[in-house]
Motif scaffolding. Structure first.
Motif, short mmCIF file in Angstrom:
data_model
loop_
_atom_site.label_atom_id
_atom_site.label_comp_id
_atom_site.label_asym_id
_atom_site.label_seq_id
_atom_site.Cartn_x
_atom_site.Cartn_y
_atom_site.Cartn_z
N LEU A 142 -11.99 117.62 90.64
CA LEU A 142 -13.21 116.93 90.23
C LEU A 142 -13.79 116.12 91.38
N ARG A 143 -12.91 115.44 92.11
CA ARG A 143 -13.39 114.64 93.24
C ARG A 143 -14.11 115.51 94.26
N ARG A 144 -13.56 116.67 94.58
CA ARG A 144 -14.20 117.56 95.54
C ARG A 144 -15.54 118.07 95.01
N GLU A 145 -15.58 118.37 93.70
CA GLU A 145 -16.82 118.86 93.11
C GLU A 145 -17.93 117.82 93.18
N LEU A 146 -17.60 116.58 92.85
CA LEU A 146 -18.62 115.52 92.87
C LEU A 146 -19.10 115.22 94.27
N GLU A 147 -18.19 115.23 95.23
CA GLU A 147 -18.60 115.00 96.62
C GLU A 147 -19.56 116.10 97.08
N GLY A 148 -19.25 117.34 96.67
CA GLY A 148 -20.13 118.45 97.02
C GLY A 148 -21.49 118.35 96.36
N LEU A 149 -21.51 117.99 95.07
CA LEU A 149 -22.77 117.85 94.35
C LEU A 149 -23.64 116.74 94.93
N ALA A 150 -23.02 115.59 95.19
CA ALA A 150 -23.79 114.46 95.75
C ALA A 150 -24.38 114.84 97.10
N GLY A 151 -23.57 115.52 97.94
CA GLY A 151 -24.08 115.94 99.25
C GLY A 151 -25.21 116.95 99.12
N HIS A 152 -25.06 117.90 98.20
CA HIS A 152 -26.10 118.91 98.01
C HIS A 152 -27.41 118.28 97.52
N ILE A 153 -27.32 117.42 96.51
CA ILE A 153 -28.53 116.81 95.93
C ILE A 153 -29.22 115.91 96.95
N ASN A 154 -28.44 115.11 97.64
CA ASN A 154 -29.04 114.22 98.64
C ASN A 154 -29.62 115.02 99.81
N GLY A 155 -28.92 116.06 100.23
CA GLY A 155 -29.43 116.88 101.33
C GLY A 155 -30.73 117.56 100.98
N ARG A 156 -30.89 117.91 99.71
CA ARG A 156 -32.09 118.64 99.27
C ARG A 156 -33.27 117.73 98.98
N HIS A 157 -33.00 116.49 98.51
CA HIS A 157 -34.10 115.66 98.00
C HIS A 157 -34.31 114.36 98.80
N ALA A 158 -33.38 113.97 99.67
CA ALA A 158 -33.51 112.68 100.36
C ALA A 158 -34.69 112.66 101.32
N ARG A 159 -35.14 111.44 101.57
CA ARG A 159 -36.17 111.20 102.57
C ARG A 159 -35.60 110.24 103.59
#
Length: 491
Positions: free
Chosen positions: A313-330
Motif C-alpha cells: 500500500l505504501r508503494r502504491e500511494l507513493e506512486g499515485l501521489a507522484g503521478h498526480i502531482n507530476g501530471r497536474h502540478a504547477r
C-alpha cells in the motif's frame, strides 16, 4: 463535570473500580495517535481505576514480566509478552486474520493455526496477569479484537466479576465470519462476557444474526447493544483554539498561497480507502471545476510496517501521489501533499481548523473519530465541509455530512465539487446539527452508558473471586471446548 470526574464518580457510586484492558496502554505524557488510545485516555481519565495492557517489551529473564506505574489514583499495569508468541499473536492472527476479516477483506486473510494458538496463549498471559490484580467488586472492561477470548480465559481461572467487551472495529455479517477457520470458538468466546458492545446498529445486527445461527437456544446468551463511541468535544474545541493549534494552522494556511485546503488524516491502512481517495481527487482536478484552487493534505503515519500488504500500500500511494502531482502540478502549486509523519493532537487540531474540507472515505471503519474531531475543531463562523464514507460508523450519526460511496471515485469527486461551492449558511446549518449530535454522545456519555449497562443486573451475578483466594470453580459451562469449523477445539 469533566469526563474523568463522571467516570470516577460513577465508579464511586457503584462502589467498584473500573478495570480497563487493552492491547496497549496509553501512559501519561505519551502522544496518542490512534482513535482507541485517545478515546480510552479520555474515558478513564484520572482517579481510581486500573488499566492493564502490553508494555511494548518482549519478555526476558532480565526484568519482571509485570511492571506497575501510578499517577494520581490510576494504576497502570504493564505486561511483557513472550517473544515466541508475540509475532503470531499480533502480526499474525490479530492483524493478518482478524483485522482483514472484520473489515470485509476475506481475500487478505492469511490464516495459520499456530498463529491462532499464539493468540490464545497471549490472551492467557493477560488473564493470569489481570487475575492477580483484581478485587472482588471490580468491573472489567476489555477492548478490541486482540482480546476476544480474554473473558473466557478469566472464567477458566475462576474470575466471577462482571466483564464487558467493546469491539472498536466493524463486525461483518455471518457469511463473512463463517469463512474463518475456528469461527465458532472465537465468536463463542464472546458468550463468556456479561455485555458485548459494538459501534453501530449494523454491527450489532450482524452479531445477533451470528448468534441465531450458531448459539443454541438453550445456551444463555450475553447481553449486547450498540454504543457508538464519541470524542471529548470540549477538549477538542479548547485544543483547536489554543496557541499551538493557532500557530500550526496559520503556518499551514500561509503556505497555500491563497488556495483552499482539503485534509485527510488516516493511519496507513488498506481499510482507509486512500488509493481510491487519491484517484477521486485527481478526478476532481480533471473536472476543471475549481480544480486549481485546492491543495489536498493527506497525513498517513506508517503502521504495521512488517506486514506485506502495508508495504504494498505504501508503494502504491507513493506512486499515485507522484503521478498526480507530476501530471497536474504547477511551479507554484503541488495538488497533493502526502506526509507520513505523526503529529500531536494540538497540531492536528490546528490543521483541522485551517481545512475547508475533510475527506474521510474509508472502505470500512468501525467509527472514525477523525471525522468527529474535524467537526469539533471548526470555527462556528466559517465551518468546513465533511465528506464522509457511508461505510464509516460515523455516517450513522452524521447524515448531514456529504455521504459518499468510497468505491465510486466519480461520486467522491462530485462531493468535492459540491463542497467547493456550498454556501456559508448551508455549511453552518449542517455543522450545527452535527455538533449537537457530538455533544449529545460524547466520550463521557459513551463510557457511562456502557458501564451503567454492564453494572445493571440482568441475571443473578456471579460470585466475585478475590485475587488472594484460591481460584473458584467456574460455574458457567466452559466455552474453551467449543469445536472449531475444522474440528479442532481452541485448547
Amino acid at each position: 463535570m469533566s469526563t474523568a470526574e463522571a467516570i470516577v464518580g460513577m465508579g464511586a457510586r457503584a462502589g467498584s473500580r473500573t478495570v480497563m484492558v487493552s492491547n496497549r496502554v496509553a501512559l501519561p505524557g505519551q502522544t496518542q495517535t490512534g482513535g482507541l488510545a485517545v478515546a480510552l485516555t479520555a474515558a478513564i481519565g484520572e482517579g481510581s481505576g486500573l488499566w492493564l495492557g502490553w508494555s511494548g517489551t518482549l519478555a526476558s529473564d532480565k526484568r519482571p514480566p509485570i511492571c506497575k506505574q501510578s499517577q494520581g489514583g490510576l494504576d497502570y499495569v504493564l505486561v511483557d509478552l513472550p517473544a515466541d508468541d508475540f509475532e503470531g499473536y499480533y502480526h499474525g492472527y490479530a492483524n493478518r486474520v482478524l483485522w482483514p476479516l472484520f473489515h470485509y477483506r476475506i481475500d487478505l486473510v492469511d490464516y495459520h493455526r499456530e498463529q491462532r494458538d499464539a493468540y490464545l496463549r497471549v490472551n492467557r498471559v493477560f488473564a493470569e496477569a489481570l487475575a492477580q490484580q483484581l478485587r472482588g467488586d471490580d468491573v472489567i472492561w476489555v477492548h478490541d479484537y486482540h482480546l476476544i477470548p480474554l473473558a473466557q480465559c478469566l472464567r477458566d481461572l475462576g474470575v466471577g466479576n462482571r466483564i464487558g467487551f467493546f469491539l472498536h472495529i466493524p463486525l461483518p455479517p455471518p457469511d463473512v465470519l463463517n469463512a474463518l477457520p475456528g469461527h465458532r470458538a472465537l465468536l463463542g468466546a464472546l458468550e463468556a462476557y456479561d455485555l458485548v458492545g459494538f459501534q453501530t446498529r449494523n454491527d450489532l445486527q450482524n452479531f445477533r444474526h451470528y448468534q441465531a445461527q450458531h448459539v443454541p437456544i438453550t445456551q444463555p446468551r450475553c447481553r449486547s447493544d450498540a454504543f457508538p463511541i464519541g470524542i471529548d468535544v470540549d477538549a477538542i474545541i479548547r485544543t483547536a483554539q489554543a496557541n499551538e493549534a493557532r500557530v500550526a494552522g496559520h503556518d499551514l494556511r500561509a503556505s497555500l498561497s491563497g488556495r483552499r485546503l482539503a485534509i485527510g488524516v488516516d493511519r496507513l491502512d488498506y481499510s482507509k480507502g486512500l488509493p481510491e481517495r487519491f484517484k477521486a481527487f485527481e478526478r476532481h482536478l480533471q473536472s476543471g471545476e475549481d480544480a486549481g484552487h485546492w491543495t489536498y493534505l493527506q497525513i498517513a503515519p506508517h503502521s504495521r510496517t512488517r506486514v506485506p500488504e502495508y508495504q504494498s500500500l505504501r508503494r502504491e500511494l507513493e506512486g499515485l501521489a507522484g503521478h498526480i502531482n507530476g501530471r497536474h502540478a504547477r511551479p507554484d502549486w503541488t495538488p497533493i501533499r502526502y506526509v507520513n509523519d505523526s503529529f500531536p493532537q494540538s497540531v492536528l487540531a490546528g490543521f483541522y481548523r485551517a481545512a475547508d474540507m475533510a475527506l474521510i472515505t474509508p472502505l470500512r471503519d468501525g467509527m472514525n473519530l477523525v471525522a468527529k474531531e474535524y467537526l469539533a475543531s471548526q470555527s462556528p463562523l466559517d465551518p468546513g465541509v465533511l465528506v464522509l464514507s457511508r461505510f464509516a460508523g460515523a455516517a450513522e450519526e452524521l447524515p448531514q455530512a456529504l455521504l459518499v460511496n468510497p468505491h465510486d471515485i466519480d461520486e467522491v469527486a462530485s462531493a468535492i465539487n459540491t463542497a467547493s461551492s456550498m454556501p456559508l449558511a448551508e455549511r453552518q446549518d449542517r455543522w450545527h446539527t452535527m455538533m449537537d449530535t457530538l455533544r449529545g454522545n460524547d466520550v463521557g456519555h459513551w463510557a457511562r452508558r456502557f458501564l451503567q449497562t454492564l453494572r445493571a443486573p440482568a441475571a443473578p451475578p456471579r460470585t466475585p473471586t478475590a485475587p488472594a483466594e484460591p481460584a473458584q470453580k467456574n460455574t458457567r459451562q466452559p466455552q474453551a471446548t467449543l469445536a472449531t469449523t475444522d474440528g479442532v477445539p481452541w485448547q
